[in-house]
Write a protein that holds these residues in place. Structure first.
Motif, short mmCIF file in Angstrom:
data_model
loop_
_atom_site.label_atom_id
_atom_site.label_comp_id
_atom_site.label_asym_id
_atom_site.label_seq_id
_atom_site.Cartn_x
_atom_site.Cartn_y
_atom_site.Cartn_z
N VAL A 64 -5.58 -14.21 28.70
CA VAL A 64 -5.51 -13.89 30.20
C VAL A 64 -6.71 -13.04 30.88
O VAL A 64 -7.41 -13.01 31.73
N ASN A 65 -7.25 -12.13 29.78
CA ASN A 65 -8.30 -11.11 30.12
C ASN A 65 -9.54 -12.38 30.35
O ASN A 65 -10.36 -11.99 31.35
N ASP A 66 -9.86 -13.13 29.70
CA ASP A 66 -10.76 -13.99 29.73
C ASP A 66 -10.78 -14.86 31.08
O ASP A 66 -11.74 -15.12 31.71
N ALA A 67 -9.44 -15.34 31.58
CA ALA A 67 -9.33 -15.98 32.64
C ALA A 67 -9.53 -15.23 33.92
O ALA A 67 -10.29 -15.59 34.73
N LEU A 68 -9.26 -13.92 33.99
CA LEU A 68 -9.49 -13.29 34.97
C LEU A 68 -10.79 -12.54 35.12
O LEU A 68 -11.31 -12.43 36.42
#
Length: 328
Positions: A64-68
């Motif tokens: 999720v961190n990478d996506a945001l």
């Protein structure tokens, strides 16, 4: 004995080669996911956009961190460095700035319309990631809502739209729930079109724009007496249909049952992994996600060590074989 040694050599060789292939194919370098970001005014800052996710923090996973981070890098003025940040807190990696707003950790984030357990939850190709800023940073009464489906594409210029609006969150006892939303008025590009969801959360209407070149519309909803995180559905005509002269968008509702007014519901509490303004205290070990963090390559080194041990086994077994049996 010679046969046993030969068999052992073969097994070690297969294991070493296999471990190298597993290591190489363990995870893709990148995946495309769909991202929606909703700002502090409940407006769509990033309305269901596709972004390419890479392992920006080098932790060996796509999360999720990478996506945001990727969404801010692509769409925020100034990139992720200006609009996005995370920190290590007592709950792990926590979101501390979203779309330029740093409010002490009052955010929600979901994967495929389910609240994520942490910012390090994995994402895969075609997943849907949503992040929003709570407008109620005291009681966290914002209710997350979503449409099924969230993307409609058609070749026609007149498209029949059938939607189901749902809400999800956590009740007063911390138990997750998912329920239909009744009495919600559908909007198209921010304007109400008099279509209202029924008791099952369903609404249907015909949208006809008459543009042979195609069009894209953002469908959402508004609910009286409820603070919602707005749902989103992208309606897209790809322009292969035949234009109808003087055709205008229809706004007459096609409602299955007479809708009832949305009832007051127990406001969901924040997701367990979302830090609140009062609880998101900094720890001594902090790290902003605007800068790529030092990664944990434990798994890669493990495969390298296993391959090395297999190679040492082959060399050792070969040496023993030559010493004791080569001259016999």
């Amino acid at each position: 004995m010679k046969k046993i040694i030969a068999l052992l050599l073969s097994v070690l060789l297969v294991l070493s080669v296999g471990m190298l292939f597993v290591s190489a194919e363990e995870a893709p370098d990148s995946v495309d996911v769909h991202v929606t970001i909703i700002d502090e005014k409940s407006q769509f800052a990033v309305p269901y956009k596709t972004v390419t996710v890479t392992d920006i923090d080098n932790d060996g996973a796509l999360t999720v961190n990478d996506a945001l981070y990727a969404a801010h890098e692509q769409f925020y003025n100034g990139g992720a460095k200006a609009g996005y940040a995370t920190e290590m807190t007592q709950w792990g990696l926590s979101l501390m700035k979203l779309w330029g707003v740093a409010n002490g950790g009052s955010y929600g984030y979901l994967v495929n319309n389910a609240f994520a357990w942490s910012m390090t939850d994995p994402v895969k190709a075609d997943d849907y990631v949503v992040a929003f800023i709570y407008t109620d940073t005291k009681n966290f009464s914002d209710v997350y809502t979503y449409f099924e489906p969230q993307y409609i594409e058609d070749e026609s210029t007149s498209i029949g739209v059938e939607l189901t609006m749902m809400k999800t969150g956590f009740d007063a006892d911390g138990k997750p729930y998912t329920e239909p939303v009744s009495g919600a008025e559908i909007t198209v590009d921010g304007s109400p079109n008099k279509v209202v969801t029924n008791e099952e959360g369903k609404a249907s209407f015909l949208y006809g724009y008459g543009d042979p070149n195609g069009y894209e519309r953002l469908i959402s909803a508004q609910v009286k007496d409820m603070r919602i995180v707005p749902p989103i559905c992208i309606l897209k005509s790809i322009g292969k249909g035949k234009a109808t002269p003087d055709q205008t968008p229809t706004d007459a509702p096609v409602v299955i049952d007479e809708p009832t007014q949305a009832e007051a519901t127990v406001a969901p509490t924040a997701a367990p992994t979302v830090a609140t303004k009062d609880s998101a205290t900094k720890t001594s070990a902090t790290s902003s996600s605007a800068t790529a963090k030092t990664g944990d390559n434990t798994r890669l080194w493990l495969w390298v060590m296993i391959a090395g041990l297999c190679l040492c086994g082959i060399i050792g077994t070969t040496s023993i074989y030559k010493k004791h049996y080569a001259k016999k």
